[in-house]
Design an enzyme around this catalytic site. Structure first.
Site, mmCIF file in Angstrom:
data_model
loop_
_atom_site.group_PDB
_atom_site.id
_atom_site.type_symbol
_atom_site.label_atom_id
_atom_site.label_comp_id
_atom_site.label_asym_id
_atom_site.label_seq_id
_atom_site.Cartn_x
_atom_site.Cartn_y
_atom_site.Cartn_z
ATOM 1 N N ASP A 1 0.832 -1.196 0.000
ATOM 2 C CA ASP A 1 0.000 0.000 0.000
ATOM 3 C C ASP A 1 0.869 1.248 0.000
ATOM 4 O OD1 ASP A 1 -2.623 1.318 0.381
ATOM 5 O OD2 ASP A 1 -1.802 1.882 2.329
ATOM 6 N N GLU B 1 0.965 -0.102 -4.978
ATOM 7 C CA GLU B 1 -0.035 0.918 -5.285
ATOM 8 C C GLU B 1 0.664 2.271 -5.348
ATOM 9 O OE1 GLU B 1 -3.385 3.749 -3.467
ATOM 10 O OE2 GLU B 1 -1.860 2.753 -2.263
#
Length: 506
Positions: free
Chosen positions: A221, A251
């Protein structure tokens, strides 16, 4: 498949839901599940991005609950075992940028910075993570102010802002996104990944979670918000422990491809990235009637670095895409030869359900057919019918609007291979109904091809030269395959949606 969406019911039953769904997901061609962050969040209803304790997978009574929003550790482990039985991999969502929900206060020096990360005035702030519910099991590490680089709350003054922690060798990381001058700080209590204790605890956790769950990979993340050099070390650590094929996707949310390419260079291409620029293109084109399809892949990761591109249409926090365009977009990521496609739970099952308002799948429920079509027919050489500036042959429809030529109908063909000889022809329009003449191969002469999606009922007979004239309805897509092709008899099997409209699966 991204196996969750933001509005999953807060019933602590999601691990059970996914376990129940595994046979059907396998049947429609899902190979791996990206599951949500299963670590304890700062609130019982937290989705996990408000992460509190890496080492609590729903095992300890902390932050108001033993289970996470998704379920208990035992249910998570049962899901992982069942997934392995079905030969479905599990990708863990690793939230390593920050922590949230501190247990105790500390007094330390900090400076307030504006949104562009420039300094203002000196302030006092305090924070501390003790994890009392876990009692030191699995990791003795306690987090204090020296382990962070910034915070977002001044408890004494009750003010929210960005506060940069002051101390020896304390600074924002320099190998992060240059947005806002330096985008190290994102939210909550921002971890300092240059600190040796922080590094050790995270690296230890990587091995620990592999001992608790048999994982095939991870999603990282917020990778543009913390040290890329540490991420490279983390990835090497994982692959040394679990093998060179351990999959990692990051991401890095940016609508332009250049920062993604720079990040891949910094990490020496150790990682794949979600193709955010492609999703931006889908969103833009879908919201414009007669949107130009010619450049749909221009400036995307899948075009420039296809081996490192995870393609997708929607996820839990993306820009909206017009409903009519979703089947087109999914055909573009699932049936073409480049990229590693990811299907979204919210598109497969629907978003946000309660008893009175059941979830509604997107693509009019045809998404399982597209995923099966990928497994059965999307093989071999690809030929595009939408990659020229104006038109190809006599089969491309154009709209002249304000003196500009727009391609509003496009197609491509997959020719198949030795083990999967059927091939397919895909045609799409984001405007009016039309048709396109495409070559599928002389070896298919006299075959009768029909639309797998059944949005067009015509039968196309392939001529002796290997061409067929394939129609498409307005603002629609067709996936054409020999009506006698292997596997077609099971394509329209009932896909189980029941249970996903309920709050709790018993």
């Amino acid at each position: 498949m991204q196996a969750f969406e933001w509005h999953i019911p807060n019933d602590q039953g999601h691990w059970r839901r996914l376990k129940q769904a595994l046979p059907d997901l396998k049947a429609i061609g899902i190979d791996n599940l990206w599951i949500p962050p299963g670590c304890k969040a700062m609130h019982p209803a937290g989705n996990g991005y408000d992460i509190y304790d890496l080492y609590d997978l729903g095992e300890f009574d902390q932050k108001g609950s033993r289970a996470t929003k998704w379920g208990t550790k035992e249910e998570l482990q049962s899901l992982a075992v069942c997934a392995q039985h079905h030969e479905i991999g599990i990708y863990w969502d690793a939230v390593l940028n920050h922590k949230a929900g501190a247990d105790s206060t500390e007094r330390f020096m900090a400076v307030k910075v504006d949104p562009q990360r420039t300094f203002a005035s000196i302030l006092i702030r305090w924070v501390g993570f003790d994890f009392p519910g876990r009692g030191g099991l699995y990791s003795p590490m306690k987090y204090h102010s020296r382990h962070f680089s910034g915070v977002d709350w001044d408890q004494r003054r009750r003010k929210n802002a960005i506060y940069k922690i002051v101390g020896p060798n304390k600074d924002w990381a320099n190998d992060v996104s240059k947005e806002n001058g330096n985008y190290d700080y994102l939210m909550f209590a921002d971890l300092d990944h240059s600190d040796p204790d922080v590094q050790k605890d995270i690296l230890d956790w990587a091995i620990w979670i592999g001992s608790q769950l048999r994982l095939r990979g991870m999603r990282l993340d917020a990778v543009k918000h913390y040290s890329a050099s540490f991420q490279a070390r983390f990835i090497d650590h994982l692959r040394e422990a679990f093998g060179p094929n351990y999959f990692i996707v990051g991401e890095y949310w940016k609508g332009e491809v250049e920062p993604l390419l720079e990040y891949l260079d910094i990490t020496n291409h150790r990682i794949s990235l979600f193709d955010a620029p492609l999703v931006e293109r889908f969103s833009s084109v879908s919201r414009t009637r007669y949107g130009d399809l010619r450049g749909i892949f221009d400036g995307t990761l899948v075009k420039t670095q296809p081996a490192h591109a995870v393609t997708f249409v929607m996820n839990h926090d993306t820009a909206p895409i017009a409903p009519f365009f979703k089947p087109l977009a999914y055909a573009l990521i699932l049936l073409r030869e480049k990229g590693y496609p990811c299907v979204f739970y919210g598109d497969l099952y629907g978003i946000g359900a309660d008893v009175e308002h059941p979830m509604t799948p997107s693509c009019l429920g045809r998404l399982p057919i597209l995923t099966q079509a990928r497994k059965l027919y999307a093989y071999g050489e690809q030929h595009d019918y939408f990659d020229r500036p104006n038109c190809v042959g006599s089969s491309i429809t154009r709209l002249i609007q304000f003196g500009v030529s727009f391609l509003i109908i496009a197609g491509f063909v997959r020719y198949g291979n030795f083990h999967h000889p059927s091939g397919l022809a895909c045609i799409m329009s984001n405007a009016d109904a039309s048709k396109k003449r495409m070559y599928v191969g002389r070896w298919h002469a006299k075959e009768r091809w029909t639309d797998l999606l059944e949005w067009h009922t015509k039968t196309v007979v392939i001529d002796k030269t290997g061409y067929g004239v394939f129609p498409v309805a307005a603002m629609s897509v067709g996936v054409w395959v020999n009506s006698a092709a292997k596997g077609r008899e099971c394509l329209h099997r009932h896909f189980v949606y029941e249970g996903f409209n309920a709050h709790i699966i018993n």
